[in-house]
Design a protein around this motif. Structure first.
Motif, PDB file in Angstrom:
ATOM      1  N   UNK A 193       0.416 -19.935  11.994  1.00  0.00           N
ATOM      2  CA  UNK A 193       1.430 -19.577  12.639  1.00  0.00           C
ATOM      3  C   UNK A 193       1.918 -18.346  12.080  1.00  0.00           C
ATOM      4  N   UNK A 194       1.751 -17.219  12.591  1.00  0.00           N
ATOM      5  CA  UNK A 194       2.298 -16.026  11.943  1.00  0.00           C
ATOM      6  C   UNK A 194       3.602 -15.383  12.470  1.00  0.00           C
ATOM      7  N   UNK A 195       4.399 -14.771  11.966  1.00  0.00           N
ATOM      8  CA  UNK A 195       5.552 -14.254  12.543  1.00  0.00           C
ATOM      9  C   UNK A 195       5.094 -12.820  13.538  1.00  0.00           C
ATOM     10  N   UNK A 196       4.790 -12.110  12.707  1.00  0.00           N
ATOM     11  CA  UNK A 196       4.200 -10.641  13.410  1.00  0.00           C
ATOM     12  C   UNK A 196       2.602 -10.397  12.779  1.00  0.00           C
ATOM     13  N   UNK A 197       1.840 -10.167  13.919  1.00  0.00           N
ATOM     14  CA  UNK A 197       0.460 -10.060  13.332  1.00  0.00           C
ATOM     15  C   UNK A 197       0.045  -8.803  14.036  1.00  0.00           C
ATOM     16  N   UNK A 198      -0.504  -7.740  13.298  1.00  0.00           N
ATOM     17  CA  UNK A 198      -0.801  -6.414  13.762  1.00  0.00           C
ATOM     18  C   UNK A 198      -2.295  -6.292  13.099  1.00  0.00           C
ATOM     19  N   UNK A 199      -3.093  -5.689  14.089  1.00  0.00           N
ATOM     20  CA  UNK A 199      -4.340  -4.879  13.845  1.00  0.00           C
ATOM     21  C   UNK A 199      -4.405  -3.831  14.713  1.00  0.00           C
ATOM     22  N   UNK A 200      -4.393  -2.692  14.163  1.00  0.00           N
ATOM     23  CA  UNK A 200      -4.676  -1.417  14.686  1.00  0.00           C
ATOM     24  C   UNK A 200      -5.919  -0.630  14.237  1.00  0.00           C
ATOM     25  N   UNK A 211      -6.868 -21.851  16.279  1.00  0.00           N
ATOM     26  CA  UNK A 211      -5.594 -21.107  17.039  1.00  0.00           C
ATOM     27  C   UNK A 211      -4.806 -20.271  16.136  1.00  0.00           C
ATOM     28  N   UNK A 212      -4.407 -19.018  16.390  1.00  0.00           N
ATOM     29  CA  UNK A 212      -3.554 -18.091  15.580  1.00  0.00           C
ATOM     30  C   UNK A 212      -2.148 -17.955  16.488  1.00  0.00           C
ATOM     31  N   UNK A 213      -1.272 -18.544  16.059  1.00  0.00           N
ATOM     32  CA  UNK A 213       0.025 -18.536  16.820  1.00  0.00           C
ATOM     33  C   UNK A 213       0.928 -17.409  16.268  1.00  0.00           C
ATOM     34  N   UNK A 214       1.690 -16.706  17.240  1.00  0.00           N
ATOM     35  CA  UNK A 214       2.382 -15.557  16.600  1.00  0.00           C
ATOM     36  C   UNK A 214       3.905 -15.782  17.363  1.00  0.00           C
ATOM     37  N   UNK A 215       4.822 -16.213  16.493  1.00  0.00           N
ATOM     38  CA  UNK A 215       6.260 -16.290  16.841  1.00  0.00           C
ATOM     39  C   UNK A 215       6.978 -14.829  17.153  1.00  0.00           C
ATOM     40  N   UNK A 216       6.633 -14.195  16.604  1.00  0.00           N
ATOM     41  CA  UNK A 216       7.010 -12.614  16.611  1.00  0.00           C
ATOM     42  C   UNK A 216       6.176 -11.790  17.821  1.00  0.00           C
ATOM     43  N   UNK A 217       5.747 -10.665  17.030  1.00  0.00           N
ATOM     44  CA  UNK A 217       5.069  -9.688  17.981  1.00  0.00           C
ATOM     45  C   UNK A 217       3.597  -9.564  17.483  1.00  0.00           C
ATOM     46  N   UNK A 218       2.800  -9.956  18.635  1.00  0.00           N
ATOM     47  CA  UNK A 218       1.291  -9.522  18.420  1.00  0.00           C
ATOM     48  C   UNK A 218       0.836  -8.255  18.750  1.00  0.00           C
ATOM     49  N   UNK A 219       0.372  -7.433  17.967  1.00  0.00           N
ATOM     50  CA  UNK A 219      -0.128  -6.235  18.296  1.00  0.00           C
ATOM     51  C   UNK A 219      -1.714  -5.995  18.021  1.00  0.00           C
ATOM     52  N   UNK A 220      -2.412  -5.707  18.959  1.00  0.00           N
ATOM     53  CA  UNK A 220      -3.804  -5.392  18.837  1.00  0.00           C
ATOM     54  C   UNK A 220      -4.225  -4.078  19.471  1.00  0.00           C
ATOM     55  N   UNK A 239      -2.078 -17.185  20.435  1.00  0.00           N
ATOM     56  CA  UNK A 239      -1.214 -17.772  21.243  1.00  0.00           C
ATOM     57  C   UNK A 239       0.072 -16.923  20.823  1.00  0.00           C
ATOM     58  N   UNK A 240       0.625 -16.214  21.586  1.00  0.00           N
ATOM     59  CA  UNK A 240       1.999 -15.434  21.223  1.00  0.00           C
ATOM     60  C   UNK A 240       2.951 -16.102  21.880  1.00  0.00           C
ATOM     61  N   UNK A 241       4.216 -15.679  21.255  1.00  0.00           N
ATOM     62  CA  UNK A 241       5.531 -16.087  22.045  1.00  0.00           C
ATOM     63  C   UNK A 241       5.478 -15.971  23.444  1.00  0.00           C
ATOM     64  N   UNK A 242       6.122 -17.044  24.174  1.00  0.00           N
ATOM     65  CA  UNK A 242       6.251 -17.040  25.697  1.00  0.00           C
ATOM     66  C   UNK A 242       7.115 -15.972  26.129  1.00  0.00           C
ATOM     67  N   UNK A 243       8.014 -15.524  25.262  1.00  0.00           N
ATOM     68  CA  UNK A 243       9.096 -14.484  25.602  1.00  0.00           C
ATOM     69  C   UNK A 243       8.158 -13.161  26.023  1.00  0.00           C
ATOM     70  N   UNK A 244       8.865 -12.416  26.997  1.00  0.00           N
ATOM     71  CA  UNK A 244       8.122 -11.237  27.573  1.00  0.00           C
ATOM     72  C   UNK A 244       8.208 -10.132  26.327  1.00  0.00           C
ATOM     73  N   UNK A 245       6.861  -9.285  26.592  1.00  0.00           N
ATOM     74  CA  UNK A 245       6.968  -8.189  25.742  1.00  0.00           C
ATOM     75  C   UNK A 245       6.641  -8.314  24.450  1.00  0.00           C
ATOM     76  N   UNK A 246       5.996  -9.585  23.978  1.00  0.00           N
ATOM     77  CA  UNK A 246       5.803  -9.907  22.462  1.00  0.00           C
ATOM     78  C   UNK A 246       4.390  -9.680  22.259  1.00  0.00           C
TER      79      UNK A 246
END
Length: 268
Positions: A193-200, A211-220, A239-246
């Motif tokens: 479970x990550x908070x923010x996970x980023x790979x650009x 399963x890589x869960x992200x409770x903050x923001x997932x940016x790929x 598995x990102x947050x169920x909140x929109x735009x995460x």
């Protein structure tokens, strides 16, 4: 083992010592194939004018010492093929790791792993502890391979950048921090479970297992142009947050089995 004056000390045989005391201005080298074992006390007395350096080409085993606490003016280099084992490591000016560091807790001003062009080295979390890199520049505070051992917890005290693989057999306490992956071929293994996970990373391949869960923001995101897509493959899931735009993603090549569960946006 005690040096009374600033010296260059090379360990070219296996040495067991209850006490390691290094005077300011000492350069300590453990040669390849040799082992220096500390069984009781470590004292580092370097200063701002007489800095110490520790170079591990073989093995430095301080696993029974409570802490390798440096003076704050020392540099530590673990070269490829070298291994440093300690319960905790703290107060170094800079750690450069191209070998293996096995520790429960690590604090350093700058933590590097080889070079950005050819990252090497492994940080293995062997106990419940914190990873603290006090330099605020994330780009100079980066790792290659990260391993969290079974039943152990790694707590992040700041953002980190990972150029190699992520293997989690224990628990990550992300602590509202960001983990950025920048390798050209990276594998994520173990439920995390990550908070923010980023790979650009344009043109890179990110292989996902478990399963890589992200409770903050997932940016790929990759980039436009031939060969610049970020390829997601493997049989795992984000598995990102169920909140929109995460979740945000663009210029991605998705494997048949990869899953991204989120209500965010995906840009073709």
């Amino acid at each position: 083992l005690h040096d009374a004056l600033p010296i260059s000390l090379k360990i070219d045989c296996d040495v067991d010592t209850p006490v390691l005391y290094t005077h300011s201005g000492t350069n300590l080298v453990v040669n390849s194939g040799k082992t220096l074992t500390i069984t009781s006390t470590f004292t580092d007395t370097s200063s701002s004018t007489d800095k110490n350096s520790f170079t591990i080409n073989g093995i430095l085993d301080a696993s029974v010492v409570s802490s390798l606490s440096f003076s704050g003016y020392s540099s530590l280099v673990v070269n490829e093929g070298g291994t440093l084992t300690a319960n905790s490591i703290s107060n170094t000016t800079k750690i450069t790791n191209s070998g293996t560091i096995q520790t429960a807790s690590l604090t350093a001003n700058v933590l590097e792993s080889g070079t950005t062009s050819a990252p090497l080295g492994t940080l293995e979390i062997t106990g419940d502890g914190n990873l603290t890199i006090t330099n605020s520049d994330v780009e100079t505070s980066w790792l290659n391979n990260v391993i969290i051992d079974n039943g152990k917890t790694l707590t992040l005290e700041n953002d980190i950048t990972v150029y190699g693989n992520w293997t989690n057999n224990g628990t990550l306490n992300a602590n509202s921090k960001t983990v950025t992956f920048k390798g050209t071929s990276t594998t994520l293994t173990g439920n995390t479970t990550f908070y923010n996970l980023t790979d650009t990373t344009a043109g890179a391949t990110l292989t996902v297992s478990d399963t890589q869960s992200v409770s903050g923001t997932l940016t790929l995101s990759g980039a436009s142009g031939d060969g610049n897509l970020l390829t997601l493959t493997g049989d795992g899931a984000f598995n990102s947050s169920t909140e929109s735009d995460r979740f945000s993603g663009s210029y991605l090549s998705l494997g048949n089995d990869i899953q991204i569960e989120d209500s965010g946006t995906l840009t073709e």
